[in-house]
Enzyme design. Structure first.
Site, PDB file in Angstrom:
ATOM      1  N   ASP A 144      -9.416  -9.731   9.030  1.00 57.73           N
ATOM      2  CA  ASP A 144      -8.989  -8.359   8.735  1.00 57.73           C
ATOM      3  C   ASP A 144     -10.026  -7.288   9.088  1.00 57.73           C
ATOM      4  O   ASP A 144      -9.675  -6.281   9.672  1.00 57.73           O
ATOM      5  CB  ASP A 144      -8.634  -8.254   7.248  1.00 57.73           C
ATOM      6  CG  ASP A 144      -7.775  -7.045   6.919  1.00 57.73           C
ATOM      7  OD1 ASP A 144      -6.954  -6.655   7.768  1.00 57.73           O
ATOM      8  OD2 ASP A 144      -7.929  -6.489   5.821  1.00 57.73           O
ATOM      9  N   ARG A 203       0.843  -1.189   0.000  1.00 56.56           N
ATOM     10  CA  ARG A 203       0.000   0.000   0.000  1.00 56.56           C
ATOM     11  C   ARG A 203       0.879   1.240   0.000  1.00 56.56           C
ATOM     12  O   ARG A 203       1.964   1.243   0.554  1.00 56.56           O
ATOM     13  CB  ARG A 203      -0.917   0.033   1.231  1.00 56.56           C
ATOM     14  CG  ARG A 203      -2.191  -0.773   1.032  1.00 56.56           C
ATOM     15  CD  ARG A 203      -3.120  -0.659   2.214  1.00 56.56           C
ATOM     16  NE  ARG A 203      -2.505  -1.196   3.403  1.00 56.56           N
ATOM     17  CZ  ARG A 203      -2.080  -0.473   4.431  1.00 56.56           C
ATOM     18  NH1 ARG A 203      -2.224   0.835   4.412  1.00 56.56           N
ATOM     19  NH2 ARG A 203      -1.535  -1.049   5.472  1.00 56.56           N
ATOM     20  N   ARG A 224       2.513  -4.142  19.999  1.00 61.23           N
ATOM     21  CA  ARG A 224       3.811  -4.801  20.158  1.00 61.23           C
ATOM     22  C   ARG A 224       4.675  -3.865  20.975  1.00 61.23           C
ATOM     23  O   ARG A 224       5.166  -2.849  20.477  1.00 61.23           O
ATOM     24  CB  ARG A 224       4.436  -5.056  18.779  1.00 61.23           C
ATOM     25  CG  ARG A 224       5.869  -5.583  18.827  1.00 61.23           C
ATOM     26  CD  ARG A 224       6.466  -5.675  17.434  1.00 61.23           C
ATOM     27  NE  ARG A 224       6.094  -6.920  16.785  1.00 61.23           N
ATOM     28  CZ  ARG A 224       6.844  -8.023  16.781  1.00 61.23           C
ATOM     29  NH1 ARG A 224       8.010  -8.034  17.405  1.00 61.23           N
ATOM     30  NH2 ARG A 224       6.436  -9.096  16.155  1.00 61.23           N
ATOM     31  N   ARG A 265       2.278 -12.170  -0.756  1.00 63.18           N
ATOM     32  CA  ARG A 265       0.943 -12.421  -0.200  1.00 63.18           C
ATOM     33  C   ARG A 265       0.315 -13.675  -0.782  1.00 63.18           C
ATOM     34  O   ARG A 265       0.663 -14.109  -1.868  1.00 63.18           O
ATOM     35  CB  ARG A 265       0.035 -11.242  -0.563  1.00 63.18           C
ATOM     36  CG  ARG A 265       0.443  -9.930   0.087  1.00 63.18           C
ATOM     37  CD  ARG A 265      -0.279  -9.749   1.368  1.00 63.18           C
ATOM     38  NE  ARG A 265       0.232  -8.627   2.153  1.00 63.18           N
ATOM     39  CZ  ARG A 265      -0.394  -8.170   3.229  1.00 63.18           C
ATOM     40  NH1 ARG A 265      -1.524  -8.709   3.626  1.00 63.18           N
ATOM     41  NH2 ARG A 265       0.120  -7.184   3.936  1.00 63.18           N
ATOM     42  N   LYS A 268      -1.750 -10.776  14.083  1.00 61.44           N
ATOM     43  CA  LYS A 268      -3.200 -10.739  13.886  1.00 61.44           C
ATOM     44  C   LYS A 268      -3.699 -11.958  13.099  1.00 61.44           C
ATOM     45  O   LYS A 268      -4.680 -12.596  13.497  1.00 61.44           O
ATOM     46  CB  LYS A 268      -3.530  -9.456  13.138  1.00 61.44           C
ATOM     47  CG  LYS A 268      -4.992  -9.144  13.028  1.00 61.44           C
ATOM     48  CD  LYS A 268      -5.155  -7.720  12.464  1.00 61.44           C
ATOM     49  CE  LYS A 268      -6.525  -7.490  11.920  1.00 61.44           C
ATOM     50  NZ  LYS A 268      -6.488  -6.751  10.653  1.00 61.44           N
ATOM     51  N   THR A 269      -3.018 -12.275  12.006  1.00 62.00           N
ATOM     52  CA  THR A 269      -3.453 -13.406  11.189  1.00 62.00           C
ATOM     53  C   THR A 269      -3.321 -14.711  11.972  1.00 62.00           C
ATOM     54  O   THR A 269      -4.183 -15.590  11.892  1.00 62.00           O
ATOM     55  CB  THR A 269      -2.646 -13.472   9.886  1.00 62.00           C
ATOM     56  OG1 THR A 269      -2.673 -12.183   9.284  1.00 62.00           O
ATOM     57  CG2 THR A 269      -3.222 -14.476   8.922  1.00 62.00           C
ATOM     58  N   ASN A 320       6.675  -8.573   1.619  1.00 64.89           N
ATOM     59  CA  ASN A 320       5.217  -8.419   1.636  1.00 64.89           C
ATOM     60  C   ASN A 320       4.558  -9.329   0.590  1.00 64.89           C
ATOM     61  O   ASN A 320       3.486  -9.021   0.071  1.00 64.89           O
ATOM     62  CB  ASN A 320       4.842  -6.950   1.401  1.00 64.89           C
ATOM     63  CG  ASN A 320       3.392  -6.664   1.772  1.00 64.89           C
ATOM     64  OD1 ASN A 320       2.826  -7.300   2.663  1.00 64.89           O
ATOM     65  ND2 ASN A 320       2.770  -5.721   1.067  1.00 64.89           N
ATOM     66  N   SER A 354      -0.037  -4.090  12.010  1.00 60.73           N
ATOM     67  CA  SER A 354       0.644  -5.183  11.312  1.00 60.73           C
ATOM     68  C   SER A 354       1.875  -5.645  12.109  1.00 60.73           C
ATOM     69  O   SER A 354       2.411  -4.897  12.927  1.00 60.73           O
ATOM     70  CB  SER A 354       1.033  -4.765   9.897  1.00 60.73           C
ATOM     71  OG  SER A 354       1.819  -3.627   9.964  1.00 60.73           O
ATOM     72  N   ALA A 355       2.267  -6.879  11.866  1.00 60.28           N
ATOM     73  CA  ALA A 355       3.404  -7.515  12.553  1.00 60.28           C
ATOM     74  C   ALA A 355       3.152  -7.727  14.036  1.00 60.28           C
ATOM     75  O   ALA A 355       4.082  -7.748  14.844  1.00 60.28           O
ATOM     76  CB  ALA A 355       4.697  -6.735  12.339  1.00 60.28           C
ATOM     77  N   CYS A 356       1.897  -7.875  14.417  1.00 57.63           N
ATOM     78  CA  CYS A 356       1.572  -8.143  15.828  1.00 57.63           C
ATOM     79  C   CYS A 356       0.862  -9.482  15.986  1.00 57.63           C
ATOM     80  O   CYS A 356       0.268  -9.759  17.027  1.00 57.63           O
ATOM     81  CB  CYS A 356       0.714  -7.035  16.398  1.00 57.63           C
ATOM     82  SG  CYS A 356       1.593  -5.480  16.562  1.00 57.63           S
ATOM     83  N   TYR A 365      -1.720  -3.557  -6.444  1.00 57.18           N
ATOM     84  CA  TYR A 365      -1.541  -4.203  -5.137  1.00 57.18           C
ATOM     85  C   TYR A 365      -2.858  -4.236  -4.347  1.00 57.18           C
ATOM     86  O   TYR A 365      -3.601  -3.253  -4.305  1.00 57.18           O
ATOM     87  CB  TYR A 365      -0.473  -3.462  -4.317  1.00 57.18           C
ATOM     88  CG  TYR A 365      -0.381  -4.035  -2.920  1.00 57.18           C
ATOM     89  CD1 TYR A 365       0.246  -5.262  -2.703  1.00 57.18           C
ATOM     90  CD2 TYR A 365      -0.983  -3.403  -1.842  1.00 57.18           C
ATOM     91  CE1 TYR A 365       0.286  -5.822  -1.443  1.00 57.18           C
ATOM     92  CE2 TYR A 365      -0.943  -3.953  -0.572  1.00 57.18           C
ATOM     93  CZ  TYR A 365      -0.317  -5.172  -0.373  1.00 57.18           C
ATOM     94  OH  TYR A 365      -0.286  -5.727   0.872  1.00 57.18           O
ATOM     95  N   HIS A 382     -10.832  -2.527  11.828  1.00 57.47           N
ATOM     96  CA  HIS A 382      -9.724  -3.340  11.312  1.00 57.47           C
ATOM     97  C   HIS A 382      -9.482  -4.472  12.313  1.00 57.47           C
ATOM     98  O   HIS A 382      -8.519  -4.452  13.070  1.00 57.47           O
ATOM     99  CB  HIS A 382      -8.507  -2.418  11.193  1.00 57.47           C
ATOM    100  CG  HIS A 382      -7.361  -3.001  10.443  1.00 57.47           C
ATOM    101  ND1 HIS A 382      -6.083  -2.518  10.558  1.00 57.47           N
ATOM    102  CD2 HIS A 382      -7.288  -4.021   9.566  1.00 57.47           C
ATOM    103  CE1 HIS A 382      -5.273  -3.208   9.787  1.00 57.47           C
ATOM    104  NE2 HIS A 382      -5.974  -4.132   9.166  1.00 57.47           N
ATOM    105  N   ASP A 437      -0.011 -20.815  22.342  1.00 59.58           N
ATOM    106  CA  ASP A 437      -0.195 -20.638  23.784  1.00 59.58           C
ATOM    107  C   ASP A 437      -0.970 -19.366  24.133  1.00 59.58           C
ATOM    108  O   ASP A 437      -1.371 -19.183  25.284  1.00 59.58           O
ATOM    109  CB  ASP A 437       1.168 -20.645  24.500  1.00 59.58           C
ATOM    110  CG  ASP A 437       1.737 -22.059  24.572  1.00 59.58           C
ATOM    111  OD1 ASP A 437       0.963 -22.979  24.890  1.00 59.58           O
ATOM    112  OD2 ASP A 437       2.936 -22.236  24.274  1.00 59.58           O
ATOM    113  N   LYS A 472      -9.767  -2.392   1.989  1.00 59.10           N
ATOM    114  CA  LYS A 472      -9.475  -1.264   2.879  1.00 59.10           C
ATOM    115  C   LYS A 472     -10.221  -0.001   2.429  1.00 59.10           C
ATOM    116  O   LYS A 472     -10.700   0.770   3.246  1.00 59.10           O
ATOM    117  CB  LYS A 472      -7.973  -0.988   2.903  1.00 59.10           C
ATOM    118  CG  LYS A 472      -7.115  -2.164   3.341  1.00 59.10           C
ATOM    119  CD  LYS A 472      -7.412  -2.556   4.752  1.00 59.10           C
ATOM    120  CE  LYS A 472      -6.275  -3.170   5.493  1.00 59.10           C
ATOM    121  NZ  LYS A 472      -6.060  -4.543   5.615  1.00 59.10           N
TER     122      LYS A 472
HETATM  123  O1  SAT Z   1      -3.954  -5.085   0.969  1.00 58.86           O
HETATM  124  S1  SAT Z   1      -4.121  -4.814   2.375  1.00 58.86           S
HETATM  125  O2  SAT Z   1      -4.206  -3.386   2.583  1.00 58.86           O
HETATM  126  O3  SAT Z   1      -5.286  -5.479   2.907  1.00 58.86           O
HETATM  127  C1  SAT Z   1      -2.809  -5.439   3.213  1.00 58.86           C
HETATM  128  C2  SAT Z   1      -1.906  -4.376   3.631  1.00 58.86           C
HETATM  129  O4  SAT Z   1      -1.040  -3.983   2.850  1.00 58.86           O
HETATM  130  O5  SAT Z   1      -2.079  -3.902   4.766  1.00 58.86           O
HETATM  131 MN    MN Z   2      -5.222  -5.394   7.528  1.00 57.86          MN
END
Ligand code: SAT
Ligand code: MN
Length: 597
Positions: A277, A73, A405, A374, A256-257, A372, A252-254, A201, A230, A500, A210
């Site tokens: 998401d 993005r 984080r 995907r 979530k997925t 990134n 992101s990077a915490c 993208y 979100h 865990d 988004k």
């Molecule tokens: O494409 S998304 O915006 O959902 C993923 C990202 O880049 O955060």
């Molecule tokens: Mn997201």
């Protein structure tokens, strides 16, 4: 006579001048046809749009290589065009709507020449849901058409549903010439319109995601009394067979997925996935908060996904279903035709092709998969999909979890004293940058409710709206914060994380159902260690202490930083939030007082 929809499509075609217009019906045959076109006819640079992967191990899966400059993005090129800048707030780039349209019109003139304009009719939300929205996106690339079919409920029924109405969400998308200096993602909230040019993208090009479901939908929610967030949505089933639904927001990077697909390490506990998401949250007739996921696909980061970190995702990616699965910018094993990425948990193959289609040089410091890279995969492929996923009214939410984080200060888990305190926690959640990002390591970025890049209006008003929503809920969810990332003195994590984390979710569920007590601290309510299920963990007792320690003296710079952040929203920041800020200072300076609430 032409319908408003037909007229709008004709107008856009007159501007962009595609060679042909193709109305998608969302069928399986059509998806196959689009993939064929992407494999044989359409190209980005020297690469075809799609490349067939090994169909035995990755059924119905295809590799896509993006334009090398088009991998994420682009927030600095993303604008929210309200009539006045104050409504967009300091959290958004702003351009006057007329000026923005003039610019886009110039850039769009003839931009689809030589290409097909795909007309994509889709729903965000289940068609029977009172909260669903009918949408149309135009695009000039098969990758986006196929991705939208995975991520949304696409089909010609949507056209019938729109009928002669002009009440549909509009998205205009063209990859243009991929030139970043001619790339814009513009939102016109009052017209329910997103106009995006220059990027293919996900977040820039799948306009139902988004752009509509967060930026524009958050504005609709502000006006109409609901929330577009979100957040992941999961159900936590306990050994009694009762399922408790929660949502969670994390930058992101915490993790979530991983949370959305958590593989429980506690016997008798299971997590069911409803969304990874986006959650749309409405007040139900019973005064509870109901969540739907407007999407039907998962668009996740491949690197780091493995049988260890997220086994359910790995199974989802190999599951066979009539929805195709796309891998974007991963590496490729040239011998087996299977995708590969860093952190997949298997050794790099001998003949590895990198994300740009070149032989990977293991001696160089380049990565085979773009960081990134995907996957785009149907949520119906998930072995842990909740049976309530397609429930039109959504699921009732008992807890909202706010993640971040932080290497220190913030406990593993805490419960807010009440809704208002929970919203205050949301205003200051943040995440420290990791080595994986290009930014300096350890720099804190505040990202309230993980919505900073996605709130389509002034965030001061957004916090006010959250406070108002709380007043309308007769049975509001409890609000919690979690932090899986607190460090011991030596840069090791105090908490094992991953599967865990179910132990923390169990405590949250126990709190929701009044099965357990909590200890008051200046920051909120935390578990008594005896109430955490730790069997089988072998966690040193001192780790447990450190996970919940509050050192008021360490909070001095943090409080200053929070203040500087909140001040940015000026008069729009509700008084109640400042009240909570001062109450926190008060509690930290009187840490022994009995009653903080
Ligand atoms: O494409 S998304 O915006 O959902 C993923 C990202 O880049 O955060
Ligand atoms: Mn997201």
């Amino acid at each position: 006579m032409a319908t408003p929809l037909e007229t709008w499509v004709e107008q856009q075609a007159a501007l962009t001048q595609p060679d042909r217009i193709y109305w998608c019906d969302g069928s399986e045959d059509e998806a196959r046809k689009l993939i064929e076109i992407g494999m044989k006819e359409e190209k980005i640079g020297e690469h075809n749009i799609f490349y067939e992967l090994c169909q035995k191990t990755y059924p119905n899966s295809y590799l896509h290589r993006s334009h090398p400059t088009d991998v994420a993005r682009t927030e600095h090129l993303t604008y929210v065009c309200h009539p006045d800048q104050e409504t967009a707030g300091p959290n958004n780039n702003w351009m006057d709507p007329k000026e923005a349209k003039n610019l886009l019109t110039q850039l769009s003139r003839g931009c689809m020449r030589g290409r097909t304009m795909y007309v994509l009719p889709y729903m965000m939300g289940h068609p029977d849901s009172p909260y669903a929205r009918a949408c149309i996106q135009l695009t000039d690339v098969s990758y986006v058409a196929v991705s939208m079919r995975i991520m949304t409920r696409m089909g010609k029924k949507v056209i019938e549903k729109i009928g002669r109405s002009d009440d549909f969400v509009k998205g205009i998308h063209s990859v243009g010439d991929f030139d970043p200096s001619r790339r814009f993602i513009m939102h016109f909230p009052d017209e329910h319109l997103v106009w995006s040019i220059g990027s293919g993208y996900g977040g820039n090009a799948l306009l139902g995601k988004k752009c509509f479901s967060l930026r524009i939908a958050s504005w609709l929610g502000f006006q109409q009394g609901w929330l577009a967030e979100h957040m992941v949505i999961i159900g936590i089933e306990d050994p009694q067979g009762q399922t408790t639904y929660v949502t969670a927001a994390m930058p992101s990077a915490c993790g979530k997925t991983n949370l959305a697909m958590l593989e429980s390490t506690l016997p008798g506990y299971r997590v069911w996935t409803l969304g990874d998401d986006i959650a749309w949250l409405n007040v139900g007739p019973d005064g509870r908060l109901y969540a739907i996921n407007p999407e039907i696909g998962l668009f996740g980061v491949a690197p780091g996904t493995s049988m260890k970190t997220n086994p359910n995702m790995m199974l989802t990616l190999k599951a066979s279903h009539f929805y195709p699965t796309l891998f974007t910018n991963t590496g490729l094993d040239a011998d087996t035709n299977q995708p590969w990425w860093e952190g997949m948990g298997v050794p790099a193959p001998k003949n590895l092709i990198n994300w740009q289609g070149k032989p990977h040089q293991p001696s160089g410091n380049g990565l085979a998969a773009h960081p990134n890279a995907r996957f785009t995969v149907s949520i119906y492929n998930s072995p842990m999909l909740s049976k309530d996923f397609d429930q039109p009214k959504g699921v009732p939410i008992s807890a909202i979890i706010l993640g971040g984080r932080r290497s220190n200060l913030i406990p593993l888990v805490k419960e807010a004293f009440n809704w208002q305190h929970g919203v205050f926690i949301g205003t200051r959640t943040g995440s420290e940058t990791t080595a994986a990002a290009i930014h300096q390591v350890g720099v804190l970025r505040r990202d309230p409710m993980a919505m900073l890049p996605f709130c389509g209006y002034n965030m001061g008003d957004y916090f006010r709206h959250w406070l108002d929503m709380g007043k309308r809920l007769t049975h509001p969810p409890k609000i919690f914060s979690v932090n899986w990332f607190r460090l011991d003195g030596q840069n090791g994590f105090l908490w094992p994380g991953f599967g865990d984390n179910i132990r923390v979710l169990k405590w949250i569920v126990d709190r929701v159902h009044h099965r357990t007590e909590a200890k008051e601290t200046p920051l909120g309510l935390v578990p008594f260690v005896k109430d955490l299920e730790l069997e089988g963990l072998n966690l040193p007792a001192e780790n447990l202490e450190k996970l919940f320690e509050v050192h008021p003296e360490e909070w001095e710079p943090e409080l200053q930083d929070i203040k500087e952040f909140l001040i940015r929203f000026g008069k729009r920041m509700p008084e109640e939030i400042w009240h909570e800020y001062h109450a926190l200072i008060h509690r930290l300076s009187n840490p022994s007082s009995e009653h903080f609430a």
